[in-house]
Design a protein around this motif. Sequence first.
Motif, short mmCIF file in Angstrom:
data_model
loop_
_atom_site.label_atom_id
_atom_site.label_comp_id
_atom_site.label_asym_id
_atom_site.label_seq_id
_atom_site.Cartn_x
_atom_site.Cartn_y
_atom_site.Cartn_z
N GLY A 31 51.84 61.65 39.96
CA GLY A 31 52.76 62.62 39.40
C GLY A 31 52.54 64.26 39.93
O GLY A 31 51.93 64.30 40.98
N CYS A 32 52.85 65.16 39.26
CA CYS A 32 52.68 66.61 39.57
C CYS A 32 51.18 66.85 39.35
O CYS A 32 50.70 67.08 38.36
CB CYS A 32 53.81 67.46 38.93
N ARG A 33 50.61 67.20 40.63
CA ARG A 33 48.91 67.34 40.54
C ARG A 33 48.70 68.38 39.86
O ARG A 33 47.56 68.51 39.38
CB ARG A 33 48.79 67.49 41.94
N TRP A 34 49.47 69.60 39.62
CA TRP A 34 48.98 70.67 38.73
C TRP A 34 48.76 70.24 37.48
O TRP A 34 47.82 70.91 36.95
CB TRP A 34 50.38 71.58 38.75
N TYR A 35 49.17 69.25 36.88
CA TYR A 35 48.98 68.95 35.48
C TYR A 35 47.79 67.91 35.13
O TYR A 35 47.43 67.57 34.01
CB TYR A 35 50.18 68.30 34.79
N GLY A 36 47.04 67.23 36.34
CA GLY A 36 45.97 66.74 36.26
C GLY A 36 45.56 65.85 37.10
O GLY A 36 46.51 65.65 37.87
N SER A 37 44.19 65.10 37.19
CA SER A 37 43.96 64.30 38.01
C SER A 37 44.35 62.91 37.98
O SER A 37 44.06 61.95 38.72
CB SER A 37 42.69 64.32 38.72
N CYS A 38 44.71 62.34 36.34
CA CYS A 38 44.96 61.17 36.05
C CYS A 38 46.50 60.86 36.24
O CYS A 38 47.25 61.79 35.48
CB CYS A 38 44.47 60.70 34.88
N HIS A 39 47.04 60.01 36.93
CA HIS A 39 48.48 59.81 36.93
C HIS A 39 48.80 58.61 36.48
O HIS A 39 48.84 57.45 36.85
CB HIS A 39 48.82 59.75 38.60
N LEU A 40 49.61 58.65 35.35
CA LEU A 40 50.06 57.42 34.40
C LEU A 40 51.54 57.13 34.73
O LEU A 40 52.25 57.87 34.92
CB LEU A 40 50.18 57.81 33.12
N VAL A 41 51.60 55.77 35.46
CA VAL A 41 53.08 55.39 35.72
C VAL A 41 53.45 54.59 34.53
O VAL A 41 53.06 53.51 34.16
CB VAL A 41 52.84 54.20 37.02
N PHE A 42 54.59 54.99 34.00
CA PHE A 42 55.07 54.39 32.97
C PHE A 42 56.15 53.03 33.17
O PHE A 42 57.01 53.33 34.18
CB PHE A 42 56.19 55.30 32.15
N ARG A 43 56.05 52.19 32.46
CA ARG A 43 56.98 51.02 32.67
C ARG A 43 58.28 51.59 32.76
O ARG A 43 58.85 51.65 31.57
CB ARG A 43 56.70 49.83 31.85
N SER A 44 59.13 51.02 33.79
CA SER A 44 60.55 51.42 33.54
C SER A 44 61.33 50.74 32.36
O SER A 44 62.15 51.50 31.81
CB SER A 44 61.49 51.00 34.96
N GLU A 45 61.11 49.42 32.30
CA GLU A 45 61.66 49.03 31.19
C GLU A 45 61.39 49.48 29.72
O GLU A 45 61.80 49.37 28.67
CB GLU A 45 61.42 47.44 31.04
N SER A 46 60.15 50.28 29.51
CA SER A 46 59.76 50.84 28.47
C SER A 46 60.43 52.21 28.06
O SER A 46 60.60 52.66 26.80
CB SER A 46 58.38 51.18 28.24
N PRO A 63 51.53 75.79 39.72
CA PRO A 63 52.29 75.60 38.37
C PRO A 63 53.78 75.78 38.90
O PRO A 63 54.68 75.44 37.99
CB PRO A 63 52.17 76.92 37.63
N THR A 64 54.17 76.12 40.12
CA THR A 64 55.64 76.24 40.51
C THR A 64 55.98 75.34 41.61
O THR A 64 57.24 75.21 41.76
CB THR A 64 55.79 77.66 41.24
N SER A 65 55.34 74.18 41.53
CA SER A 65 55.32 73.11 42.48
C SER A 65 56.77 72.44 42.02
O SER A 65 56.87 72.38 40.81
CB SER A 65 54.32 72.19 42.83
N ASP A 66 57.54 71.79 42.87
CA ASP A 66 58.87 71.31 42.72
C ASP A 66 58.79 69.72 42.24
O ASP A 66 58.09 69.21 43.08
CB ASP A 66 59.80 71.60 43.79
N PHE A 67 59.62 69.35 41.31
CA PHE A 67 59.79 68.20 41.09
C PHE A 67 60.96 67.96 40.26
O PHE A 67 61.67 68.92 39.75
CB PHE A 67 58.42 67.62 40.04
N ILE A 68 61.34 66.58 39.95
CA ILE A 68 62.32 66.28 39.35
C ILE A 68 61.84 65.66 37.89
O ILE A 68 61.06 64.84 37.79
CB ILE A 68 63.21 65.06 39.86
N GLU A 69 62.06 66.41 36.83
CA GLU A 69 61.61 66.14 35.52
C GLU A 69 62.19 64.99 34.80
O GLU A 69 63.12 64.74 34.65
CB GLU A 69 61.53 67.33 34.51
N VAL A 70 61.28 64.03 34.37
CA VAL A 70 61.74 62.82 33.49
C VAL A 70 61.42 63.46 31.97
O VAL A 70 60.35 63.71 31.64
CB VAL A 70 60.97 61.51 33.83
N GLN A 71 62.56 63.17 31.22
CA GLN A 71 62.35 63.44 29.77
C GLN A 71 62.57 62.42 28.93
O GLN A 71 63.57 61.62 28.77
CB GLN A 71 63.35 64.69 29.57
#
Length: 285
Positions: free
Chosen positions: A143-158, A228-236
Amino acid sequence: MAITIYRCECKQELALDDTMCPACGRKDFPLPNVRRALDPIETGALKARYKSAYAASRDQGTTRLLAALLKTASGSKAVKAMGIATLHVNLLNKDLIKSFYRRGSRINTQDPHSLSRETSDTWANPGYHHLLVQAALSANELGCRWYGSCHLVFRSESIASRASVFWENPRTLFAKVSSNDALSAPPGHRATWENRSRLAIAKLHDRIQADTRCESFSALFIEPRIDPTSDFIEVQIYGDVAISAVEKITICKETMDDTDLESIDVVVRKLAGLKIESQVIDAYP
Ligand SMILES: [Zn+2]
């Protein structure tokens, strides 16, 4: 630009944040963020961008690369980055993963990025922004590294039925738009989860050159700077997310302090107990 009024089957007009029809009690319509992404004004504007991305790519002779990018985007995941202390507390308390606004986070008055956050989130998703869990669209499970060192991948079907994607951090887009769009986010910057690859193509196509290598695609989705300004597509994602909706967690030691490093083993053991795959890496690729 005004968006289309959404009506229940019973003809009652729904407010932007309604999840139940106030007239007949039906609930069988898309959730607010998905409804907004399905608005014909939004889908029409995104379709035009998608088509012009392909036209530009034909002119530049990069259509094969764009097809490869589309394939990568179709398999992209929602990844939420958080600090290991937050993850540890979450696991200990068996907490749900909640929106920034529902987990008691505080707006830091000394930080301009924090200060403008609620304004731009409300602008992008008026009436329900506080219920959205935010993640980043990722092509490499980080994920976006600014927000922390643990990257949680969500199951798409969830998340597929309740997630939408947004062009970038709403704060960044809000800062760029003209005063005409200050009241409502301009159309063509959001898509349903199913259509996330279209939004990715519309946004990222002009970052591809004839000599771009497919291995570098992931850096187009999420800018790898820790800023904090690094670019990404936000999933909501509408509503809380259970830890069981996480399919994998990558923990990166690169920027952790000693306290964080000490908690890795206990967190990894907890994840194993929950049958969630985890991996620890020394540095970012
Ligand atoms: Zn109704």
